[in-house]
Structures are given as structure tokens and as C-alpha cells.
Design an enzyme around this catalytic site. Sequence first.
Site, mmCIF file in Angstrom:
data_model
loop_
_atom_site.group_PDB
_atom_site.id
_atom_site.type_symbol
_atom_site.label_atom_id
_atom_site.label_comp_id
_atom_site.label_asym_id
_atom_site.label_seq_id
_atom_site.Cartn_x
_atom_site.Cartn_y
_atom_site.Cartn_z
ATOM 1 C CD GLU A 18 24.100 -21.823 12.005
ATOM 2 O OE1 GLU A 18 24.890 -20.927 12.371
ATOM 3 O OE2 GLU A 18 23.117 -22.186 12.684
ATOM 4 C CE LYS A 70 27.155 -17.332 14.819
ATOM 5 N NZ LYS A 70 27.993 -18.540 15.049
ATOM 6 C CE LYS A 72 26.265 -25.309 18.098
ATOM 7 N NZ LYS A 72 26.811 -24.398 17.066
ATOM 8 C CG ASP A 99 27.731 -19.330 11.457
ATOM 9 O OD1 ASP A 99 28.167 -18.162 11.464
ATOM 10 O OD2 ASP A 99 27.655 -20.012 12.489
#
Length: 364
Positions: free
Chosen positions: A218, A267, A162, A243
Amino acid sequence: MTIREIRTHRLVAPLRMPFVTALARLTTVSTVVVEIVDDDGRSGFGEAPEVWTVTGSSLASAEACISEVVRPLLVGRLAEDLIANCRSVSAAVVGNESAKAAVDVALHDLAARRLGVPLSHLLGGTRLTVPTDVTVSAGDADGLADSAKQRVGEGYRVLKIKVGTDAAGDVARVAAVRATVGPDVEIRLDANQGWTPREAVRVIRALEEAGTGVTFVEQPVHHRDLDGLAWVSDRVDTPIMADEAVFGVADLVEVIRRRVADMVNVKLAKCGGLGPARTLLDLANAQRMGTMVGSMLETEIGIGAAASLVAAYGTSVVSDLDAVWWLARGAVTGGMRYEGATVVLPNAPGLGVTDLAPAVEEIA
């Protein structure tokens, strides 16, 4: 056989450590578990995680959607009408994708249980294991490197780092992780919309020049800035994954039309369930886009569903299914588990969940 009852349960589970991204710092998983019961007393489960900074879904909004719209719509319908029931739920309310995903998964889980097969088999697959990456929370260079070393020691060979909280220091952070874990561990980055387009290009180019071997980045910029995402993609060699920019089919069509990303993260809580997710994967594959299935912070229910999808459909890269690793303890009885960096699905009907944790609060 008809749907007799639909119940909702609130579940709040502590994490083993804070989960830190450019969007939020979380210490718990908060989710609404949907339980759909048929006339035989079988239950199918799904979940709607509370994710204010991505989906805008809350526990209260998911409960309201399910109790006020979904319950009156589905109770009394034939449980066998899986596709028709899922389509009715999707058409009955605008937005509320997390709530719709929870109901979609619960309907699929119930259908698989009625047939006596694992959910992955209902979806057309035969596998019961899929590999996963593991996330390393945002932090300083030393902290990231230490966490990465621990995860590799636990058997993980794909790390999702991250970044995006501080563009000026992100190159040093990633370089520290690479120096610690060596050349044979895959490193991928998730900026969670934290960079401006110019920052993204500067950071990614610097990482390329430093030879850090990042496999993809991402969502480097704000989800609405498709021009910025395209600008970044055109100026770096590292593949870019969309995303938060892709919730449903219309979003992915626009990403493909404008050629703004090389890959997409699908997702369930963003797109509305297993049915829409399969459509997204099919569309991405048809356009030769890279694919990954991810999740929000979810329990064994949500991760079991996502892993079942991967087991049946496959993805072009190792998927992001580590959310249950972050739980301080199991949230349900039964369901998926980990063996090192592998998600193991139970050889049992549906998701294999047999009971919810005793501390859940029923909101029915």
C-alpha cells in the site's frame, strides 16, 4: 420532521500502545464527534478524526467547518432529505473532507434510526459482520515478529505490517514476521509513502525473491508522485494499492487513467462520507480494480460506519477496520465490537451508539 440541532464534541482517547507508521507516532485518538438531533430528540453520530499527516484535518478546523458552515445550512431542514442534505454539505465548502464525512455519516445514522434499521441495511445490505485485518506497527524485526505472533494468537489471519521507516531493513523485518507466523497467515504491507520509487522496487523485488508471500503493498511512494507509483507498479509483480494518492473521484480517475495502481483504499475521512465512498467503490469495481475500505485512527462511530459500508457493498480483499482494537478502552456506549478478527455490527437502529463517553468535551 426537521433537524433541530447540531452539536460537536471533542473526544481524545488513549491507545493501548503507540501506533507507529512512516508518517507519525501516535498515542491517542483525537476526533470531533458530530451529533445531529431531530425534532423527536433522536441523535445521529459521525466523527472527524484529526490526521495532520494525511488529511490535514484538526479538531479546530472540523469544529469551525461544522459550526460556521454546516450548522446554519442544515438546522431547520427536513431530516428525511438525506441525499439533498448530504449534497448541500458537500457543495458548501471546499476540502474539509473529514468534517464533511462526519456530517454525512451522522445524517445517514439519523436516517437509519428514524427507520429503525441498522446502518448497513439502510445502505442496501443485510450482513452485520465483516472480517478485518490487524495492523502491526513499524519497529525492529524482533518487535514486529513478536507483535505479529500475538495478533495471530488472538485469531487474526490477515496482518498489515507498517514499513517505510527504513528501506534498508524492511526486507529483514517482513521476513522475520513470515518466519514467525508461518505460511498460512496473509501479510500485506503499508509503506505510508515512506520509500522512494527506487527503494520501493528494490524492497518489493527482494521480498518476492525471498518468497515472503506479500499479497499487496500500500502507497509505497509519496502521494503526489503518480509517475513514481506507476514506475513501481510496472517493475514488480506484487499488486500496488493507492491510499493517500486517492481522496476523491477525480484522484481515482487519474489513477485509473494513468494505470498507476492495481487497488485502492477507500476511507470516509478522505473522500467525504458514505455517498462519495460508494461512488469510489463503484468506479473501482467498474474498472476491475481491487478494493478495500480502511480508516484513520477512529472510534466505534467511524469504524461502525466503514464496516456498515463493507457489509452492504463488499470489497475485493479483507478490509482494514481494526482501529477500535487500538483503543485502551471503549470511547462510546454501544456500537460495533470485535469477535476475534470479525467486526460485529449491532442489530440496532443506525450505528447502535447510545451515548458518548462521559469525558468528552462539548464544543457547541
